[in-house]
Scaffold this motif. Structure first.
Motif, PDB file in Angstrom:
ATOM      1  N   GLU A 112      -9.501  -2.282  18.218  1.00 19.98           N
ATOM      2  CA  GLU A 112      -8.829  -2.452  19.406  1.00 19.98           C
ATOM      3  C   GLU A 112      -8.017  -1.273  19.764  1.00 19.98           C
ATOM      4  O   GLU A 112      -7.141  -0.865  18.872  1.00 19.98           O
ATOM      5  CB  GLU A 112      -8.008  -3.613  19.580  1.00 19.98           C
ATOM      6  N   SER A 113      -8.274  -0.750  20.994  1.00 25.55           N
ATOM      7  CA  SER A 113      -7.350   0.540  21.509  1.00 25.55           C
ATOM      8  C   SER A 113      -5.976   0.134  21.772  1.00 25.55           C
ATOM      9  O   SER A 113      -5.926  -1.176  22.446  1.00 25.55           O
ATOM     10  CB  SER A 113      -8.087   1.122  22.913  1.00 25.55           C
ATOM     11  N   LEU A 114      -5.062   0.969  21.581  1.00 25.09           N
ATOM     12  CA  LEU A 114      -3.728   0.298  21.550  1.00 25.09           C
ATOM     13  C   LEU A 114      -2.975   1.437  22.167  1.00 25.09           C
ATOM     14  O   LEU A 114      -3.018   2.722  21.584  1.00 25.09           O
ATOM     15  CB  LEU A 114      -2.954   0.012  20.597  1.00 25.09           C
ATOM     16  N   ILE A 115      -2.513   1.128  23.547  1.00 25.44           N
ATOM     17  CA  ILE A 115      -1.686   2.523  24.030  1.00 25.44           C
ATOM     18  C   ILE A 115      -0.277   2.604  23.234  1.00 25.44           C
ATOM     19  O   ILE A 115       0.570   1.565  23.445  1.00 25.44           O
ATOM     20  CB  ILE A 115      -1.427   2.240  25.495  1.00 25.44           C
ATOM     21  N   ILE A 116       0.026   3.661  22.591  1.00 23.23           N
ATOM     22  CA  ILE A 116       1.310   3.916  22.149  1.00 23.23           C
ATOM     23  C   ILE A 116       2.453   4.635  22.823  1.00 23.23           C
ATOM     24  O   ILE A 116       3.470   4.763  22.325  1.00 23.23           O
ATOM     25  CB  ILE A 116       1.206   4.375  20.551  1.00 23.23           C
ATOM     26  N   GLY A 117       2.097   5.121  23.847  1.00 23.54           N
ATOM     27  CA  GLY A 117       2.957   6.035  24.542  1.00 23.54           C
ATOM     28  C   GLY A 117       2.184   7.104  25.332  1.00 23.54           C
ATOM     29  O   GLY A 117       1.064   7.298  25.645  1.00 23.54           O
ATOM     30  N   LEU A 166      -5.285  10.844  24.420  1.00 25.11           N
ATOM     31  CA  LEU A 166      -5.102  11.661  23.122  1.00 25.11           C
ATOM     32  C   LEU A 166      -5.117  10.927  21.847  1.00 25.11           C
ATOM     33  O   LEU A 166      -4.413   9.731  22.378  1.00 25.11           O
ATOM     34  CB  LEU A 166      -4.175  12.911  22.993  1.00 25.11           C
ATOM     35  N   PRO A 167      -5.669  10.867  20.944  1.00 28.81           N
ATOM     36  CA  PRO A 167      -5.381   9.969  19.787  1.00 28.81           C
ATOM     37  C   PRO A 167      -4.090  10.494  19.172  1.00 28.81           C
ATOM     38  O   PRO A 167      -3.537  11.477  19.389  1.00 28.81           O
ATOM     39  CB  PRO A 167      -6.427  10.469  18.480  1.00 28.81           C
ATOM     40  N   ARG A 168      -3.401   9.522  18.475  1.00 24.12           N
ATOM     41  CA  ARG A 168      -2.273   9.468  17.611  1.00 24.12           C
ATOM     42  C   ARG A 168      -2.306  10.964  16.812  1.00 24.12           C
ATOM     43  O   ARG A 168      -1.342  11.779  16.879  1.00 24.12           O
ATOM     44  CB  ARG A 168      -1.749   8.857  16.798  1.00 24.12           C
ATOM     45  N   PHE A 188      -0.562  12.691  29.270  1.00 20.41           N
ATOM     46  CA  PHE A 188      -1.684  12.316  28.622  1.00 20.41           C
ATOM     47  C   PHE A 188      -1.399  11.045  27.936  1.00 20.41           C
ATOM     48  O   PHE A 188      -0.163  10.965  27.089  1.00 20.41           O
ATOM     49  CB  PHE A 188      -2.052  13.246  27.670  1.00 20.41           C
ATOM     50  N   PRO A 189      -2.102   9.985  28.168  1.00 19.74           N
ATOM     51  CA  PRO A 189      -1.757   8.714  27.292  1.00 19.74           C
ATOM     52  C   PRO A 189      -2.029   8.834  25.794  1.00 19.74           C
ATOM     53  O   PRO A 189      -3.407   9.524  25.535  1.00 19.74           O
ATOM     54  CB  PRO A 189      -2.664   7.471  27.863  1.00 19.74           C
ATOM     55  N   VAL A 190      -1.588   8.508  24.986  1.00 15.20           N
ATOM     56  CA  VAL A 190      -1.799   8.409  23.539  1.00 15.20           C
ATOM     57  C   VAL A 190      -2.099   7.089  23.101  1.00 15.20           C
ATOM     58  O   VAL A 190      -1.542   6.260  23.391  1.00 15.20           O
ATOM     59  CB  VAL A 190      -0.620   9.033  22.577  1.00 15.20           C
ATOM     60  N   VAL A 191      -3.449   7.008  22.561  1.00 21.23           N
ATOM     61  CA  VAL A 191      -4.177   5.695  22.195  1.00 21.23           C
ATOM     62  C   VAL A 191      -4.211   5.678  20.660  1.00 21.23           C
ATOM     63  O   VAL A 191      -4.831   6.892  19.999  1.00 21.23           O
ATOM     64  CB  VAL A 191      -5.664   5.641  22.835  1.00 21.23           C
TER      65      VAL A 191
END
Length: 760
Positions: free
Chosen positions: A617-622, A586-588, A607-610
């Protein structure tokens, strides 16, 4: 990439890996992982910041108060079950003995009808009211403490079904015990206290709704398990060790204190109740009500020559225990796959048929046995022969033509299981049982125990295991007495060792079982011998199959993570375990309609939040949990019109749900996406997930060995792990001295000595 660590032998367990963090059993029901990891999102940190030391002290006091309540509640439940079972059994045998003085046929019919009524009531309660109350419940509780929540196992109706179902099944004379269900009962009481009662039946209090997280509930359920064993066997130390050795996957010293305190409270409650019942206020309840078989007046010492037959008992226990596990696995599998799929009526009929067969065998076989003359009276032994009709104990007069005769098969068959075990353990009764009677009882009761295990009634395996083991132990003791011809050898001592060996060979417990056997027999002198037979029986049993609870857990589709990873994991890496499954992220800032679509299209629980950097650049934030998304959709207070990130530090945001509202009720399905109703305007709005995600999930490199992943996953009680490409930039390094914060020395000046220092 997000991974739910693939479990070994999943094709053997009757479940399929349906989605990330979600497993579907072969019968269509589902099991869900528990969130033992602390979700350190913005709501959690906001709540923690508002709590001071006074509130933390209050939580500590409440935890100890809950431990006290769990001990009292489990002790009272055990007292109620035991008094009820003893009274039902007492009325049944008193009426039967009075009738057989006139007609054995009338006594036989009444005996069968009473047992049928009790077993029917138990099966009806389980099938119609509390399906999760069937069986012992220990595999399910072991799964819960391992991180798997099975719907219904800790509900209020399950507690009621377990208590009243146990009374019916045990009082009805089936080849099962009430000890396993008492463990489940203690866990249910602990869980209900932890969530403040039952909201469905309007028995809840907001004053008890303190602990909302799965971590806190896990500690309470652990206390409940120990309390159940302590209440069943009057073995408080054995209860603590049982919880530590058999059911828990995660332990710490603070929990040990509370578990020990809970078991001590149970011991006091049970002791007080027994003292109150000694005045005759509890009907037929007497010294046999709670399991304690005092063998302190038995064999004082043992010789070196006796170690060989004692070792043979350990081998027999391992073989018969492993065979019992395999047979119950086959019978239970056939029953679940064919018989029980035909409906609840078939389950009730099956339980009644098993009751009918058990009653016919326990009443009919002693009729075929010729009576034996009473031994010469010894005034010092305190043993009366024969016992008058309606009395419990050794030397039962059943269908004997002469006055000074007794029926040895009726002494163990036509009796309550507690009294039968007491007779088998008894000292100064060397020639009470014949080898023919013991062999007959062993074969028949072993078969009945295998067939009964898995019926739709609450059923424990401790007491049947003790019955089986003490029978062949007494047989070996008879051979030893005849061979060595020593006066100080007691057959009852070998019966005790046989009981320990069968339980060790079937359940594969060692330390806790050893302490329980010592506590229930009040004989510390036999501790080395019990240790010997347990070690041998466990080693022999492990050569054939796994323990009873592990086998049953696999059959029921409970995906346990055992203490050791499988051997084939050594040659696998984390990336291989992920497989080819597509990761749903999911996006932020996500549109509400997209969230609803994703939740409807899959059953993932995390679900990873990107987010994206300025360079794209994609960054995993949580990581955000499915349950948290459902709460956000239901409350709607965090919906926003703008697709841009909101300011989490400003005060312009509306009041969001507090952290406790994200908790899912224990053993229930929680909120479903179908329960949420959104308008078309709601679907066009957005949610900023940043305040609600876990910003610090566990992340591992894709080439980490699966063995390492397994150990990390199990020991930390995780639900999700991120598998990422190997990161290229190191921002720091933490060593032991960096974690020594708050010690007397300044952590910045601590230097750890090298273990390979040079000699001066």
């Amino acid at each position: 990439m997000l991974v739910w660590s693939r479990l070994p032998n999943s094709e053997d367990g009757g479940y399929q890996d349906d989605a990330v963090g979600f497993l579907k059993k072969s019968d269509g029901s589902s099991v869900e992982s528990l969130d033992y990891e602390v979700i350190e999102n913005y709501a959690y940190r906001e709540e923690q910041a508002q709590r001071g030391k006074l509130y933390m002290g209050y939580l500590l006091v409440v935890k100890w108060f809950f431990a006290l309540l769990i001990g009292i509640g489990t002790g009272l439940a055990a007292v109620f079950i035991n008094i009820s079972v003893e009274n039902f059994a007492g009325w049944k045998f008193a009426l039967t003995f009075s009738l057989i003085q006139k007609s054995y046929i009338a006594g036989f019919v009444v005996y069968i009808l009473i047992n049928l009524a009790l077993v029917f009531s138990s099966a009806y309660i389980v099938t119609q009211f509390a399906p999760a109350a069937a069986g012992s419940g220990i595999p399910e509780i072991k799964g819960y403490l391992n991180g798997v929540d099975i719907h219904g196992i800790l509900l209020f109706r399950t507690l009621i079904g377990k208590i009243f179902g146990s009374i019916g099944s045990v009082g009805g004379g089936l080849a099962l015990g009430k000890e396993g269900p008492l463990v489940h009962t203690g866990a249910c009481i602990a869980s209900l206290l932890g969530q403040g009662g039952s909201t469905k039946y309007h028995l809840s209090s907001r004053w008890f709704q303190v602990f909302k997280s799965d971590r806190d509930r896990r500690d309470l359920v652990t206390c409940g398990c120990a309390a159940g064993v302590a209440a069943a066997f009057r073995a408080p130390v054995g209860g603590v060790l049982f919880a530590l050795e058999e059911v828990t996957s995660w332990w710490r010293s603070q929990l040990m204190w509370r578990v020990f305190f809970t078991s001590a409270v149970v011991a006091v409650v049970v002791r007080t109740a027994m003292g109150w019942c000694k005045s005759g206020k509890c009907g037929h309840f007497g010294s046999g009500g709670f399991i304690i078989w005092d063998t302190s007046d038995g064999q004082e010492d043992y010789s070196f020559q006796e170690l060989l037959p004692m070792a043979v008992i350990g081998v027999i226990g391992g073989l018969l225990g492993a065979l019992f596990n395999q047979l119950t696995l086959y019978v239970t599998s056939w029953r679940r796959n064919l018989l029980h799929k035909k409906g609840t009526r078939v389950k009730i009929i099956e339980a009644c048929l098993v009751s009918l067969v058990t009653s016919i065998i326990s009443f009919g076989l002693p009729l075929l046995r010729t009576c034996s003359p009473c031994p010469e009276a010894d005034p010092d032994s305190g043993i009366e022969c024969p016992r008058p009709p309606g009395m419990y104990g050794n030397y039962v007069n059943f269908y004997c033509s002469k006055d000074k005769e007794y029926n040895d098969l009726a002494t163990i068959f036509f009796n309550t299981q507690d009294d039968a075990i007491r007779n088998l353990f008894s000292a100064k009764t060397i020639h009470e049982f014949s080898a023919q009677s013991l062999l007959t009882f062993l074969v028949m009761f072993y078969t009945l125990a295998v067939v009964t295990f898995g019926t739709a009634v609450p059923a424990g395996q401790f007491v049947p295991g003790i019955m089986i083991g003490s029978t062949y132990g007494r047989l070996v003791g008879m051979l030893v007495v005849r061979h060595y011809k020593k006066l100080n050898i007691e057959e009852g001592t070998y019966a005790l060792l046989g009981a320990a060996s069968f339980l060790g060979g079937s359940m594969r417990m060692t330390v806790s079982l050893c302490v329980i056997m010592v506590e229930i027999t009040n004989n510390l002198k036999l501790l080395p011998l019990i240790m010997l037979v347990l070690l041998i029986s466990k080693a022999v049993g492990d050569a054939f199959n796994e323990g009873l609870y592990e086998e049953q857990a696999r059959l029921k589709g409970i995906p346990l993570l055992e203490s050791r990873p499988k051997y084939q994991m050594r040659n696998m890496i984390a990336k291989e375990a992920c497989g080819s499954r597509r990761v749903v992220s999911l996006p932020r800032v996500v549109k509400v309609a997209d969230v609803v679509s994703i939740l409807r299209s899959n059953e993932h629980n995390g679900f990873p939040v990107v987010d994206h950097t300025r360079s794209g650049e994609s960054l995993i934030i949580g990581l955000v949990l499915r349950s948290h998304l459902l709460v956000l959709l239901q409350s709607k207070v965090d919906f926003q019109h703008s697709p841009l990130p909101s300011d989490t530090t400003g005060g312009s945001r509306p009041i969001r749900p507090n952290f406790s509202e994200f908790a899912k009720p224990v053993s229930s399905k929680g909120i479903s996406i179908d329960d949420i109703h959104l308008s078309s305007d709601d679907l066009e709005m957005y949610i900023d997930l940043a305040p609600f995600l876990n910003p610090s999930p566990y992340i591992i490199p894709e080439d980490m060995s699966l063995t390492k992943v397994y150990n990390l996953f199990r020991q930390l009680g995780l639900r999700h792990v991120f598998v990422v490409s190997r990161p290229s930039r190191v921002v720091g390094l933490i060593t032991r001295k960096d974690l020594l914060i708050g010690d007397n020395e300044d952590s910045s000046t601590v230097e750890l000595q090298s273990t390979s220092s040079s000699a001066s």
